[in-house]
Design a protein around this motif. Structure first.
Motif, PDB file in Angstrom:
ATOM      1  N   ALA A   7       0.825  -1.211   0.000  1.00 40.95           N
ATOM      2  CA  ALA A   7       0.000   0.000   0.000  1.00 40.95           C
ATOM      3  C   ALA A   7       0.858   1.258   0.000  1.00 40.95           C
ATOM      4  N   ARG A   8       2.005   1.212   0.689  1.00 47.79           N
ATOM      5  CA  ARG A   8       2.866   2.389   0.786  1.00 47.79           C
ATOM      6  C   ARG A   8       3.797   2.552  -0.411  1.00 47.79           C
ATOM      7  N   VAL A   9       4.163   1.449  -1.048  1.00 53.38           N
ATOM      8  CA  VAL A   9       5.154   1.524  -2.122  1.00 53.38           C
ATOM      9  C   VAL A   9       4.595   2.254  -3.336  1.00 53.38           C
ATOM     10  N   ARG A  10       3.290   2.233  -3.540  1.00 48.39           N
ATOM     11  CA  ARG A  10       2.706   2.943  -4.683  1.00 48.39           C
ATOM     12  C   ARG A  10       2.907   4.443  -4.543  1.00 48.39           C
ATOM     13  N   ARG A  11       2.651   4.946  -3.338  1.00 47.18           N
ATOM     14  CA  ARG A  11       2.858   6.380  -3.094  1.00 47.18           C
ATOM     15  C   ARG A  11       4.334   6.747  -3.244  1.00 47.18           C
ATOM     16  N   ALA A  12       5.216   5.902  -2.723  1.00 49.46           N
ATOM     17  CA  ALA A  12       6.645   6.174  -2.828  1.00 49.46           C
ATOM     18  C   ALA A  12       7.110   6.108  -4.282  1.00 49.46           C
ATOM     19  N   GLN A  13       6.584   5.163  -5.046  1.00 44.37           N
ATOM     20  CA  GLN A  13       6.965   5.042  -6.448  1.00 44.37           C
ATOM     21  C   GLN A  13       6.508   6.263  -7.244  1.00 44.37           C
ATOM     22  N   GLU A  14       5.316   6.758  -6.976  1.00 40.13           N
ATOM     23  CA  GLU A  14       4.832   7.954  -7.665  1.00 40.13           C
ATOM     24  C   GLU A  14       5.694   9.163  -7.334  1.00 40.13           C
ATOM     25  N   ALA A  15       6.128   9.273  -6.072  1.00 39.69           N
ATOM     26  CA  ALA A  15       6.992  10.393  -5.685  1.00 39.69           C
ATOM     27  C   ALA A  15       8.322  10.331  -6.422  1.00 39.69           C
ATOM     28  N   VAL A  16       8.865   9.121  -6.589  1.00 40.38           N
ATOM     29  CA  VAL A  16      10.138   8.958  -7.299  1.00 40.38           C
ATOM     30  C   VAL A  16       9.998   9.350  -8.764  1.00 40.38           C
ATOM     31  N   ILE A  17       8.981   8.820  -9.419  1.00 43.65           N
ATOM     32  CA  ILE A  17       8.802   9.069 -10.858  1.00 43.65           C
ATOM     33  C   ILE A  17       8.476  10.529 -11.125  1.00 43.65           C
ATOM     34  N   ASN A  18       7.667  11.140 -10.264  1.00 42.68           N
ATOM     35  CA  ASN A  18       7.299  12.548 -10.463  1.00 42.68           C
ATOM     36  C   ASN A  18       8.462  13.487 -10.182  1.00 42.68           C
ATOM     37  N   GLY A  19       9.379  13.088  -9.303  1.00 39.96           N
ATOM     38  CA  GLY A  19      10.472  13.983  -8.938  1.00 39.96           C
ATOM     39  C   GLY A  19      11.686  13.891  -9.835  1.00 39.96           C
ATOM     40  N   ARG A  20      11.827  12.809 -10.586  1.00 42.00           N
ATOM     41  CA  ARG A  20      13.024  12.629 -11.409  1.00 42.00           C
ATOM     42  C   ARG A  20      13.180  13.669 -12.522  1.00 42.00           C
ATOM     43  N   PRO A  21      12.151  14.007 -13.285  1.00 42.93           N
ATOM     44  CA  PRO A  21      12.348  14.985 -14.367  1.00 42.93           C
ATOM     45  C   PRO A  21      12.840  16.337 -13.865  1.00 42.93           C
ATOM     46  N   PHE A  22      12.267  16.837 -12.764  1.00 42.57           N
ATOM     47  CA  PHE A  22      12.699  18.124 -12.220  1.00 42.57           C
ATOM     48  C   PHE A  22      14.143  18.057 -11.752  1.00 42.57           C
ATOM     49  N   SER A  23      14.482  17.004 -11.021  1.00 43.83           N
ATOM     50  CA  SER A  23      15.834  16.870 -10.494  1.00 43.83           C
ATOM     51  C   SER A  23      16.854  16.778 -11.618  1.00 43.83           C
ATOM     52  N   GLN A  24      16.554  15.982 -12.644  1.00 44.42           N
ATOM     53  CA  GLN A  24      17.480  15.817 -13.756  1.00 44.42           C
ATOM     54  C   GLN A  24      17.646  17.115 -14.540  1.00 44.42           C
ATOM     55  N   THR A  25      16.540  17.820 -14.799  1.00 41.56           N
ATOM     56  CA  THR A  25      16.612  19.076 -15.552  1.00 41.56           C
ATOM     57  C   THR A  25      17.372  20.136 -14.778  1.00 41.56           C
TER      58      THR A  25
END
Length: 304
Positions: A7-25
């Protein structure tokens, strides 16, 4: 525990995927600005590459166990990196994040620990900022000449690997060297780009190797470029540390989900084997008792 982790890993996975483009750019933009400033010979403290004598390692682990070899893999990675740096004659200091990492470094005296930090239930910008402030103070005061982040890169629900990423100074791969001129970048010091492959999300390793003057020649600064970098570097540190915390949490939850699933399957198999062994013993005992009764009855039967 498997259901809670799932149940918790879905929220954590979404945070990772959503944060990667900003961090990389953000990293790419800062790299371009930094290269331009070097052409103009403008000195910025957080991007200043100096001969390395001491390295700080920010090691991110979990607060709980029962997640397979997740914590052990991170601590082994950090320990191997510390031994590698010491073999080059460099000093090390560790900022440990997570109870498991804290216990590991407290029980060993082979490295100096600057700070022990316990992780929260879910990473926040406030928590990342506190770590970034400590890293900033160590680097600006020249107590350390390089800062590396050791964390677990989240690939998928079944794949996650511990990696090493350079936080400071902001430089291209191969520029940071010790007093003898030896490159001390880690082999895994790479950037990961989020892409799509056959309609699915995928990760590609990208070793950043830029040459001087590659940034746009028409780039102009309306404000002092030093002020721009001074304003963006705290955001860079915060985003990179927060990203590491999020990646590690997602990896930990995925590892715990897999570990608990394997533990459940092993328990079911063990119960089945024990039940079969118990039934065999019970059947053998009953058969033995029946044989004794039959033998006793035959012994009492009068002989004609």
């Amino acid at each position: 525990m498997k259901l809670v982790a799932a149940a918790r890993v879905r929220r954590a996975q979404e945070a990772v995927i959503n944060g990667r483009p900003f961090s990389q750019t953000l990293v790419e933009v800062l790299q371009d600005i930094n290269q331009r400033l070097r052409i103009e010979e403008i000195d910025v403290p957080l991007t200043n590459v100096r001969p390395v004598k001491k390295v700080a390692l920010v090691v991110i682990t979990g607060d709980r166990g029962l997640c397979g070899g997740f914590n052990n893999a991170v601590t082994k990675k950090a320990e191997a990196r510390i031994r590698e740096l010491k073999s080059l004659g460099l000093d090390c200091v560790v900022i440990s994040i997570g109870k498991k990492g804290n216990s590991f470094f407290k029980s060993r005296n082979f490295v100096q620990v600057d700070r022990f930090i316990e992780g929260g239930s879910f990473p926040t910008t406030k928590e990342a900022q506190a770590i970034a402030d400590d890293v900033f103070a160590l680097f600006v005061s020249e107590d350390v000449d390089k800062v590396e982040l050791v964390y677990t890169k989240f690939m998928s629900l079944v794949k996650f690997d511990p990696v090493i990423h350079t936080l400071l100074p902001l430089s291209t791969k191969g520029e940071v060297r010790d007093v003898n001129g030896n490159c001390i970048d880690a082999m895994e010091d790479e950037f990961f780009r989020l892409t799509t492959k056959q309609g699915k999300l995928a990760l590609e390793r990208d070793v950043v190797d830029r040459k001087r003057g590659e940034c746009l020649p028409l780039m102009q600064f309306e404000q002092d470029p030093v002020q721009i970098l001074d304003a963006m570097m705290p955001l860079y540190l915060n985003s990179q540390i927060l990203r590491g915390l999020q990646e590690s949490l997602a990896s930990e939850l995925a590892a715990r989900m897999n570990a608990m699933s394997n533990a459940t399957e092993n328990a079911i198999e063990l119960k089945k084997n024990f039940s079969m062994a118990y039934n065999r013993e019970r059947q053998a005992k009953i058969t033995g008792e029946l044989l004794e009764i039959v033998a006793g009855a035959e012994a009492l039967t009068p002989i004609d």
